[in-house]
Design a protein around this motif. Sequence first.
Motif, mmCIF file in Angstrom:
data_model
loop_
_atom_site.group_PDB
_atom_site.id
_atom_site.type_symbol
_atom_site.label_atom_id
_atom_site.label_comp_id
_atom_site.label_asym_id
_atom_site.label_seq_id
_atom_site.Cartn_x
_atom_site.Cartn_y
_atom_site.Cartn_z
ATOM 1 N N LYS A 144 -2.580 10.998 117.783
ATOM 2 C CA LYS A 144 -2.202 11.593 116.432
ATOM 3 C C LYS A 144 -3.961 11.888 115.663
ATOM 4 O O LYS A 144 -3.984 12.316 114.452
ATOM 5 C CB LYS A 144 -1.415 10.140 115.764
ATOM 6 N N ALA A 145 -4.609 10.914 116.263
ATOM 7 C CA ALA A 145 -5.944 10.518 116.160
ATOM 8 C C ALA A 145 -7.352 12.262 116.377
ATOM 9 O O ALA A 145 -7.951 12.133 116.278
ATOM 10 C CB ALA A 145 -7.068 9.193 116.391
ATOM 11 N N GLU B 10 -0.809 6.372 118.780
ATOM 12 C CA GLU B 10 -1.749 6.955 117.814
ATOM 13 C C GLU B 10 -2.980 7.449 118.449
ATOM 14 O O GLU B 10 -3.985 7.767 117.434
ATOM 15 C CB GLU B 10 -2.263 5.228 117.592
#
Length: 228
Positions: A77-78, A74
């Motif tokens: 992905k950020a 995550e």
Amino acid sequence: MKFAVIVFPGSNCDIDLYEALKTVCHAEVEYVSHKETSLDGFDAVMVPGGFSYGDYLRCGAIARFANIMPALIEFAKAGKPVFGTCNGFQILTEAGLLPGALKQNDSLKFVCKTVALEVNNQTMFTSEYNDNEVIKLPIAHADGSYYADEETLAKLEANNQIAFRYHGENPNGSLHDIAGIVNEQGNVLGMMPHPERAVEALLGNEDGLRLFKSILKHGHQTEEVVNG
């Protein structure tokens, strides 16, 4: 800018990364256990080399399922910086954060030496280098031969995602002489050489230092944009 150095069972380059950032670059850095489930409060993540989980099954294959990995995925992905060296590179490919795979060296032997690399400075991790500059960094791996299918290799070339190539001698048989790549978004770098082992003149080599300075520079620029 606050860095996390993830520690897996069998990591052995975590201290090198920590000291390169803390002692040499004077950055804020903390160790984060593989058992943790959050990376909140961090601005960049370092995935160290070593032999996570004893390299059982396949290098990086078990680490892929560690508690910390969903948070790392995550985080990437950020759009935040993620760096993996050696076993860290293997873990990032196993997690699907980078394309391709690392297989056994063509020699079928562990290779430990200093190698020459050509740098692509068009990434957030290499901006402090000159384009096509040739540097020297140490390697130490048995499974460092980068492999991908022809379509993936073509995309890496077309998108300028190859950050480092072996120059002169290819020590492991990596396709297209690939030593390090970034993802399409450009915020995840995996490489087999160890820049954290080449950050001090006292030890005979500072060629890895500018990689960490590049990350810090990107972080400061991002903070300036956010803060106006």
